[in-house]
Design a protein around this motif. Structure first.
Motif, PDB file in Angstrom:
ATOM      1  N   PHE A  26       0.818  -1.216   0.000  1.00  0.00           N
ATOM      2  CA  PHE A  26       0.000   0.000   0.000  1.00  0.00           C
ATOM      3  C   PHE A  26       0.852   1.267   0.000  1.00  0.00           C
ATOM      4  O   PHE A  26       0.390   2.320  -0.431  1.00  0.00           O
ATOM      5  CB  PHE A  26      -1.024  -0.009   1.141  1.00  0.00           C
ATOM      6  CG  PHE A  26      -2.269  -0.730   0.735  1.00  0.00           C
ATOM      7  CD1 PHE A  26      -3.208  -0.121  -0.074  1.00  0.00           C
ATOM      8  CD2 PHE A  26      -2.473  -2.039   1.114  1.00  0.00           C
ATOM      9  CE1 PHE A  26      -4.335  -0.800  -0.490  1.00  0.00           C
ATOM     10  CE2 PHE A  26      -3.604  -2.731   0.700  1.00  0.00           C
ATOM     11  CZ  PHE A  26      -4.539  -2.097  -0.105  1.00  0.00           C
ATOM     12  N   GLY A  27       2.091   1.163   0.437  1.00  0.00           N
ATOM     13  CA  GLY A  27       2.993   2.296   0.304  1.00  0.00           C
ATOM     14  C   GLY A  27       3.179   2.661  -1.164  1.00  0.00           C
ATOM     15  O   GLY A  27       3.104   3.837  -1.541  1.00  0.00           O
ATOM     16  N   VAL A  28       3.384   1.652  -1.979  1.00  0.00           N
ATOM     17  CA  VAL A  28       3.532   1.879  -3.422  1.00  0.00           C
ATOM     18  C   VAL A  28       2.222   2.407  -4.018  1.00  0.00           C
ATOM     19  O   VAL A  28       2.230   3.347  -4.821  1.00  0.00           O
ATOM     20  CB  VAL A  28       3.977   0.578  -4.134  1.00  0.00           C
ATOM     21  CG1 VAL A  28       3.939   0.725  -5.638  1.00  0.00           C
ATOM     22  CG2 VAL A  28       5.370   0.178  -3.655  1.00  0.00           C
ATOM     23  N   ILE A  29       1.092   1.837  -3.611  1.00  0.00           N
ATOM     24  CA  ILE A  29      -0.209   2.273  -4.127  1.00  0.00           C
ATOM     25  C   ILE A  29      -0.478   3.738  -3.776  1.00  0.00           C
ATOM     26  O   ILE A  29      -0.839   4.544  -4.632  1.00  0.00           O
ATOM     27  CB  ILE A  29      -1.357   1.386  -3.579  1.00  0.00           C
ATOM     28  CG1 ILE A  29      -1.207  -0.062  -4.036  1.00  0.00           C
ATOM     29  CG2 ILE A  29      -2.723   1.945  -3.958  1.00  0.00           C
ATOM     30  CD1 ILE A  29      -1.344  -0.285  -5.521  1.00  0.00           C
ATOM     31  N   PHE A  30      -0.296   4.093  -2.511  1.00  0.00           N
ATOM     32  CA  PHE A  30      -0.562   5.466  -2.075  1.00  0.00           C
ATOM     33  C   PHE A  30       0.401   6.461  -2.723  1.00  0.00           C
ATOM     34  O   PHE A  30      -0.011   7.550  -3.124  1.00  0.00           O
ATOM     35  CB  PHE A  30      -0.519   5.580  -0.552  1.00  0.00           C
ATOM     36  CG  PHE A  30      -1.767   5.106   0.131  1.00  0.00           C
ATOM     37  CD1 PHE A  30      -2.960   5.799  -0.014  1.00  0.00           C
ATOM     38  CD2 PHE A  30      -1.767   3.980   0.922  1.00  0.00           C
ATOM     39  CE1 PHE A  30      -4.130   5.370   0.614  1.00  0.00           C
ATOM     40  CE2 PHE A  30      -2.920   3.538   1.554  1.00  0.00           C
ATOM     41  CZ  PHE A  30      -4.107   4.239   1.392  1.00  0.00           C
ATOM     42  N   LEU A  31       1.663   6.100  -2.840  1.00  0.00           N
ATOM     43  CA  LEU A  31       2.608   6.994  -3.522  1.00  0.00           C
ATOM     44  C   LEU A  31       2.228   7.155  -4.989  1.00  0.00           C
ATOM     45  O   LEU A  31       2.275   8.262  -5.533  1.00  0.00           O
ATOM     46  CB  LEU A  31       4.032   6.460  -3.409  1.00  0.00           C
ATOM     47  CG  LEU A  31       4.749   6.727  -2.107  1.00  0.00           C
ATOM     48  CD1 LEU A  31       6.144   6.102  -2.122  1.00  0.00           C
ATOM     49  CD2 LEU A  31       4.865   8.205  -1.829  1.00  0.00           C
ATOM     50  N   LEU A  64       5.875   2.737   3.513  1.00  0.00           N
ATOM     51  CA  LEU A  64       7.125   2.157   3.029  1.00  0.00           C
ATOM     52  C   LEU A  64       8.173   2.092   4.137  1.00  0.00           C
ATOM     53  O   LEU A  64       8.930   1.125   4.226  1.00  0.00           O
ATOM     54  CB  LEU A  64       7.663   2.966   1.845  1.00  0.00           C
ATOM     55  CG  LEU A  64       6.869   2.825   0.549  1.00  0.00           C
ATOM     56  CD1 LEU A  64       7.428   3.752  -0.526  1.00  0.00           C
ATOM     57  CD2 LEU A  64       6.862   1.386   0.049  1.00  0.00           C
ATOM     58  N   MET A  65       8.209   3.105   4.978  1.00  0.00           N
ATOM     59  CA  MET A  65       9.179   3.113   6.074  1.00  0.00           C
ATOM     60  C   MET A  65       8.924   1.967   7.062  1.00  0.00           C
ATOM     61  O   MET A  65       9.857   1.251   7.433  1.00  0.00           O
ATOM     62  CB  MET A  65       9.153   4.456   6.810  1.00  0.00           C
ATOM     63  CG  MET A  65       9.789   5.575   6.022  1.00  0.00           C
ATOM     64  SD  MET A  65       9.602   7.223   6.740  1.00  0.00           S
ATOM     65  CE  MET A  65       9.922   6.980   8.455  1.00  0.00           C
ATOM     66  N   VAL A  66       7.679   1.784   7.475  1.00  0.00           N
ATOM     67  CA  VAL A  66       7.399   0.719   8.441  1.00  0.00           C
ATOM     68  C   VAL A  66       7.454  -0.651   7.788  1.00  0.00           C
ATOM     69  O   VAL A  66       7.836  -1.630   8.429  1.00  0.00           O
ATOM     70  CB  VAL A  66       6.051   0.920   9.184  1.00  0.00           C
ATOM     71  CG1 VAL A  66       6.046   2.216   9.953  1.00  0.00           C
ATOM     72  CG2 VAL A  66       4.866   0.835   8.255  1.00  0.00           C
ATOM     73  N   ALA A  75       4.811  -2.063  11.725  1.00  0.00           N
ATOM     74  CA  ALA A  75       3.933  -2.264  10.568  1.00  0.00           C
ATOM     75  C   ALA A  75       2.524  -2.634  11.026  1.00  0.00           C
ATOM     76  O   ALA A  75       1.547  -2.180  10.438  1.00  0.00           O
ATOM     77  CB  ALA A  75       4.500  -3.345   9.650  1.00  0.00           C
ATOM     78  N   SER A  76       2.411  -3.422  12.083  1.00  0.00           N
ATOM     79  CA  SER A  76       1.089  -3.782  12.609  1.00  0.00           C
ATOM     80  C   SER A  76       0.355  -2.550  13.127  1.00  0.00           C
ATOM     81  O   SER A  76      -0.831  -2.363  12.863  1.00  0.00           O
ATOM     82  CB  SER A  76       1.204  -4.817  13.729  1.00  0.00           C
ATOM     83  OG  SER A  76       1.658  -6.039  13.227  1.00  0.00           O
ATOM     84  N   PHE A  77       1.072  -1.697  13.868  1.00  0.00           N
ATOM     85  CA  PHE A  77       0.462  -0.463  14.374  1.00  0.00           C
ATOM     86  C   PHE A  77       0.027   0.442  13.221  1.00  0.00           C
ATOM     87  O   PHE A  77      -1.029   1.048  13.262  1.00  0.00           O
ATOM     88  CB  PHE A  77       1.418   0.289  15.302  1.00  0.00           C
ATOM     89  CG  PHE A  77       1.582  -0.340  16.647  1.00  0.00           C
ATOM     90  CD1 PHE A  77       0.525  -0.971  17.294  1.00  0.00           C
ATOM     91  CD2 PHE A  77       2.806  -0.316  17.292  1.00  0.00           C
ATOM     92  CE1 PHE A  77       0.668  -1.553  18.541  1.00  0.00           C
ATOM     93  CE2 PHE A  77       2.973  -0.903  18.539  1.00  0.00           C
ATOM     94  CZ  PHE A  77       1.902  -1.523  19.160  1.00  0.00           C
TER      95      PHE A  77
END
Length: 160
Positions: A26-31, A64-66, A75-77
């Protein structure tokens, strides 16, 4: 006792928790959506304007960072926090949204569930709500308890 060894590359790819994998995805999707929104504001029927694309940019960078970190708990948080945020945004859009034409994206035409979060600055339509709910479902599912790490060991046994 002999321990089965893996190369760094194998460990790096196979030891990611589901939350980390979902965060990276989702980091890639949102970016991607933030970049597309800057170039084509009405892409995919989404009301991608400055505030929403900025929100997606921040979400994508954090994801992407987490996801790339070595701590699956982060990442869970992230998945829980942002999953709940986007779920709330999607649900409110369908509950509070009214039939109207967006003042920011009139080219998209009338929308049955236009949610004016910040009128004139951030307005979300039906496709935005669907995207937020789908993203929320995957993020929350990704936050489910991770599988436990398994160490594979072999022992030599001798018959006496």
């Amino acid at each position: 006792m002999a321990t089965l060894k893996h190369t760094y590359h194998e460990i790096h790819l196979t030891k990611r928790s589901p939350a980390q994998k979902v965060s990276l995805f989702f980091g890639v999707i949102f970016l991607g959506l933030s970049i597309v929104g800057a170039v084509v504001p009405g892409a995919f029927g989404l009301h991608l304007r400055l505030i929403q694309t900025s929100l997606y940019l921040v979400t994508g960078v954090i994801a992407l960072m987490v996801g790339a970190s070595n701590e699956s708990q982060k990442a869970s948080f992230f998945c829980i926090g942002f999953g709940l945020f986007y779920a709330l945004l999607g649900i409110l859009g369908f509950v509070i949204g009214l039939p109207a034409v967006s003042s920011l994206s009139p080219e998209l035409g009338a929308d049955q569930n236009l949610f004016r979060v910040i009128p004139g600055y951030m307005e979300l339509g039906t496709y935005d709500h669907y995207f937020h709910l789908i993203a929320a479902a995957f993020l929350l599912f990704g936050a489910s308890p991770s599988r436990k790490e398994v160490t594979i060991t072999t022992e030599k046994t001798t018959k006496e």
